[in-house]
Scaffold this motif. Structure first.
Motif, PDB file in Angstrom:
ATOM      1  N   VAL A 316      50.694  16.993  21.680  1.00 41.91           N
ATOM      2  CA  VAL A 316      51.806  17.784  21.967  1.00 41.91           C
ATOM      3  C   VAL A 316      52.997  16.849  21.341  1.00 41.91           C
ATOM      4  O   VAL A 316      53.121  15.670  21.713  1.00 41.91           O
ATOM      5  CB  VAL A 316      52.208  18.119  23.238  1.00 41.91           C
ATOM      6  N   LEU A 317      53.902  17.444  20.364  1.00 42.21           N
ATOM      7  CA  LEU A 317      54.869  16.585  19.631  1.00 42.21           C
ATOM      8  C   LEU A 317      56.126  17.168  20.061  1.00 42.21           C
ATOM      9  O   LEU A 317      56.334  18.252  20.219  1.00 42.21           O
ATOM     10  CB  LEU A 317      54.698  16.741  18.181  1.00 42.21           C
ATOM     11  N   PHE A 318      57.115  16.313  20.020  1.00 41.55           N
ATOM     12  CA  PHE A 318      58.669  16.508  20.349  1.00 41.55           C
ATOM     13  C   PHE A 318      59.561  15.946  19.285  1.00 41.55           C
ATOM     14  O   PHE A 318      59.173  15.094  18.829  1.00 41.55           O
ATOM     15  CB  PHE A 318      59.081  16.200  21.604  1.00 41.55           C
ATOM     16  N   ARG A 319      60.384  16.981  18.767  1.00 45.66           N
ATOM     17  CA  ARG A 319      61.429  16.617  17.733  1.00 45.66           C
ATOM     18  C   ARG A 319      62.102  15.476  18.217  1.00 45.66           C
ATOM     19  O   ARG A 319      62.402  14.598  17.577  1.00 45.66           O
ATOM     20  CB  ARG A 319      62.044  17.780  17.170  1.00 45.66           C
ATOM     21  N   ASP A 320      62.588  15.606  19.310  1.00 44.20           N
ATOM     22  CA  ASP A 320      63.423  14.392  19.975  1.00 44.20           C
ATOM     23  C   ASP A 320      62.846  13.726  20.912  1.00 44.20           C
ATOM     24  O   ASP A 320      62.129  14.061  22.125  1.00 44.20           O
ATOM     25  CB  ASP A 320      64.653  15.261  20.577  1.00 44.20           C
ATOM     26  N   LYS A 321      62.563  12.349  20.501  1.00 40.87           N
ATOM     27  CA  LYS A 321      61.790  11.308  21.336  1.00 40.87           C
ATOM     28  C   LYS A 321      62.084  11.620  23.052  1.00 40.87           C
ATOM     29  O   LYS A 321      61.238  11.563  23.738  1.00 40.87           O
ATOM     30  CB  LYS A 321      62.192  10.085  20.854  1.00 40.87           C
ATOM     31  N   ASP A 322      63.101  11.710  23.282  1.00 42.73           N
ATOM     32  CA  ASP A 322      63.626  11.689  24.858  1.00 42.73           C
ATOM     33  C   ASP A 322      63.008  12.817  25.550  1.00 42.73           C
ATOM     34  O   ASP A 322      62.379  12.859  26.589  1.00 42.73           O
ATOM     35  CB  ASP A 322      65.109  11.869  24.934  1.00 42.73           C
ATOM     36  N   ALA A 323      62.836  14.055  24.685  1.00 41.50           N
ATOM     37  CA  ALA A 323      62.254  15.206  25.195  1.00 41.50           C
ATOM     38  C   ALA A 323      60.834  15.052  25.763  1.00 41.50           C
ATOM     39  O   ALA A 323      60.268  15.877  26.675  1.00 41.50           O
ATOM     40  CB  ALA A 323      62.522  16.260  24.458  1.00 41.50           C
ATOM     41  N   SER A 324      60.247  13.999  25.132  1.00 46.73           N
ATOM     42  CA  SER A 324      58.748  13.757  25.445  1.00 46.73           C
ATOM     43  C   SER A 324      58.527  13.408  26.748  1.00 46.73           C
ATOM     44  O   SER A 324      57.498  13.185  27.118  1.00 46.73           O
ATOM     45  CB  SER A 324      58.208  12.715  24.348  1.00 46.73           C
ATOM     46  N   TYR A 325      59.734  12.990  27.291  1.00 48.21           N
ATOM     47  CA  TYR A 325      59.576  12.592  28.824  1.00 48.21           C
ATOM     48  C   TYR A 325      60.032  13.603  29.760  1.00 48.21           C
ATOM     49  O   TYR A 325      60.150  13.284  31.096  1.00 48.21           O
ATOM     50  CB  TYR A 325      60.583  11.233  29.104  1.00 48.21           C
ATOM     51  N   SER A 326      60.326  14.771  29.285  1.00 47.79           N
ATOM     52  CA  SER A 326      60.985  15.680  30.103  1.00 47.79           C
ATOM     53  C   SER A 326      59.952  16.527  31.259  1.00 47.79           C
ATOM     54  O   SER A 326      60.432  17.095  32.116  1.00 47.79           O
ATOM     55  CB  SER A 326      61.592  16.838  29.366  1.00 47.79           C
ATOM     56  N   ALA A 327      58.717  16.509  30.597  1.00 50.28           N
ATOM     57  CA  ALA A 327      57.811  17.347  31.405  1.00 50.28           C
ATOM     58  C   ALA A 327      57.551  16.962  32.869  1.00 50.28           C
ATOM     59  O   ALA A 327      57.210  17.694  33.803  1.00 50.28           O
ATOM     60  CB  ALA A 327      56.489  17.644  30.591  1.00 50.28           C
ATOM     61  N   PHE A 328      57.482  15.729  32.962  1.00 47.51           N
ATOM     62  CA  PHE A 328      56.868  15.131  34.305  1.00 47.51           C
ATOM     63  C   PHE A 328      57.993  14.107  34.583  1.00 47.51           C
ATOM     64  O   PHE A 328      58.572  13.422  34.038  1.00 47.51           O
ATOM     65  CB  PHE A 328      55.402  14.478  33.850  1.00 47.51           C
ATOM     66  N   ALA A 329      57.937  13.634  36.025  1.00 46.03           N
ATOM     67  CA  ALA A 329      58.633  12.743  36.361  1.00 46.03           C
ATOM     68  C   ALA A 329      57.727  12.263  37.774  1.00 46.03           C
ATOM     69  O   ALA A 329      56.970  12.867  38.444  1.00 46.03           O
ATOM     70  CB  ALA A 329      60.029  13.206  37.224  1.00 46.03           C
TER      71      ALA A 329
END
Ligand SMILES: Cc1ncc(COP(=O)(O)O)c(C=O)c1O
Length: 490
Positions: A316-329
């Motif tokens: 699963v790839l994200f164009r914006d690096k930061d978005a790759s952290y958005s799914a989980f906390a």
């Protein structure tokens, strides 16, 4: 020697492991050679309820098998009951014929058991995964992208959609009770994992609005716009548009450029489910089919489909690096020590549903390193060419009807008997398939589209030849005729 020491000696007997391992590789190499030559049935079909009787033994209290017995069990009982995916008569699901050396990498992954939750529990696994993710991002054209490997496209779609939802509304901690209703707009041919993700996320599967497709199975941008405008008018948030690049029923490619431009101009998250078709990015000949994919915010790309990997490995790839952290906390002091962001970025489980995760990147890294982008592209080009060839054979056959010309490597067709009612016509297709699959001659699938059942073939086995295609077509025709005869004579 104590009983415990004896157990340990047996369980970790490296000489036994070495011998059994060598014999196992010989067994598998022989089996694959036979399968590739098509020397046995593709499937030894047995009704599951009958086959299940073999697996009713009580839990063994003590050992009842040695390593030789294990090999025999594999050779004579397990492997003959497998679907032989390397067999040239495999026209079935979008399941790769795995590249053998990459399967060895899976053995390394299993035995070295790198848990991968954090860098410490899998240093090289982590670095290899980051390398592979960078390669895949480069193929999309994303220089500032990032992502993660997951166990399968369904989980990858869920991960991307969780990130999309968090982008639309911050609901991670307090849930949905104060949020406006959220919708996902996806083609009516989108994979079921999209609506399943909506169910898992607590949105309800009704939150997925099915957008109409054209005669080639591609999402209609006008219908997308109309659905989007309707959501805005009724105060609903469109948390994501999902475009499919290689939809499951027909392999059709949604018009990514038009959808991408629409999403960008309306600030809507675009997720592309390229589980099946994203691999065309590697092909100089076919990558133009995916033009516009780079406009997506997130992209799913399965390795165990058209990258010819053993299951499972999906990106699963994200164009914006930061978005790759958005799914989980998460807050887990036993794993994360709150180091600086750069150091923490090596701890992969910030970005995955999985905590312990298999070392999935190794086999992809090996495939790219052993064969290069060009080598893998050959497989993809061949699969797409095979589908075109099969489609032209069906078109040349007046008793068969082709649903559409293939965008990728899936084709749907049916045996035409104009004397039959729609219901009986459907039943005939299912019976043709059941009959041929049960005979062990070929494996292929079926799909229902707008109430009509089609026979569905995925062309991705590099060993399938034109002769195999001709044989399948002849067998479909012959089976249809003999089934019609039996039903009229009864
Ligand atoms: C378009 C599409 N997306 C997602 C998936 C789910 O992928 P997986 O089976 O790897 O979970 C599939 C599976 O066939 C698919 O075709």
């Amino acid at each position: 020697m104590s009983q415990q020491a004896e157990w340990l000696r047996q369980m970790f007997d490296m000489e036994d492991f070495r011998h059994t391992g060598h014999a196992l590789i010989d067994l598998l190499a022989n089996q694959l050679t036979n399968d590739i030559k098509g020397q046995s049935n593709i499937l030894n079909w047995q009704e599951p309820q009958i086959a299940d009787q073999l697996w009713q033994q009580p839990l063994p209290e003590v050992s009842n098998l040695d390593s030789k017995g294990l090999l025999q069990w594999l050779q004579h009982t397990v492997i003959p009951r497998n679907l032989a995916v390397h067999h040239p008569h495999n026209f079935g699901h979008q399941i790769a014929t795995p590249l053998p050396l990459t399967a060895l990498c899976d053995l390394v992954a299993a035995l070295t058991n790198q848990a991968m939750a954090i860098y410490e529990t899998g240093p090289s696994a982590t670095l290899i995964e980051r390398q592979v993710i960078r390669w895949l991002n480069t193929a999309v054209g994303w220089n500032a992208g990032d992502g993660v490997l997951t166990s399968g496209g369904a989980q990858a779609n869920l991960t991307a959609l969780l990130a999309a939802r968090q982008h639309a509304a911050d609901v991670w901690q307090q849930g949905l009770q104060n949020a406006r209703p959220m919708r996902i707009l996806a083609s009516k041919f989108s994979h079921y994992s999209v609506s399943r993700a909506a169910g898992i996320m607590g949105l309800g599967t009704d939150a997925v609005i099915a957008i109409e497709v054209d005669a080639n199975g591609r999402m209609l941008p006008d219908a997308l716009q109309a659905a989007h405008e309707q959501c805005i008018a009724t105060n609903q948030i469109v948390m994501a548009v999902v475009a499919t690049a290689g939809c499951t029923p027909t392999g059709s490619l949604d018009p990514l450029q038009a959808i991408g431009e629409y999403c960008q101009s309306h600030s809507v998250w675009l997720h592309v489910d390229g589980a099946h078709g994203a691999s065309a990015l590697l092909s100089n000949q076919h990558k133009a089919l995916l033009k516009g994919i780079e406009l997506a915010d997130s992209l799913v790309w399965d390795g165990h489909k058209l990258l010819y990997m053993p299951a499972t490995v999906s990106a699963v790839l994200f164009r914006d690096k930061d978005a790759s952290y958005s799914a989980f906390a998460q807050d887990a002091s036993y794993l994360f020590q709150g180091n600086d962001a750069e150091a923490e970025s090596f701890n992969i489980s910030y970005r995955t549903l999985e905590c312990t995760k298999r070392m999935m990147g190794l086999k992809l890294w090996a495939a790219f390193s052993l064969y290069g982008r060009q080598g893998l592209a050959q497989l993809i080009d061949h699969a797409f060419a095979q589908a075109k060839k099969m489609a032209s054979k069906i078109l040349a056959n007046p008793q068969l009807e082709l649903l559409m010309l293939p965008d990728t490597n899936i084709i749907c067709f049916r045996y035409q008997d104009l004397t039959l009612s729609p219901e009986h016509g459907n039943r005939l297709q299912s019976r043709i398939r059941q009959h041929i699959v049960a005979s062990g001659s070929f494996h292929f699938t079926q799909v229902e589209i707008n109430g009509v059942i089609w026979l569905r073939c995925t062309l991705m086995n590099p060993f399938t030849s034109e002769v195999d295609m001709d044989e399948l077509i002849a067998m479909v025709r012959h089976t249809a005729t003999s089934l019609s005869e039996t039903s009229t004579s009864q």
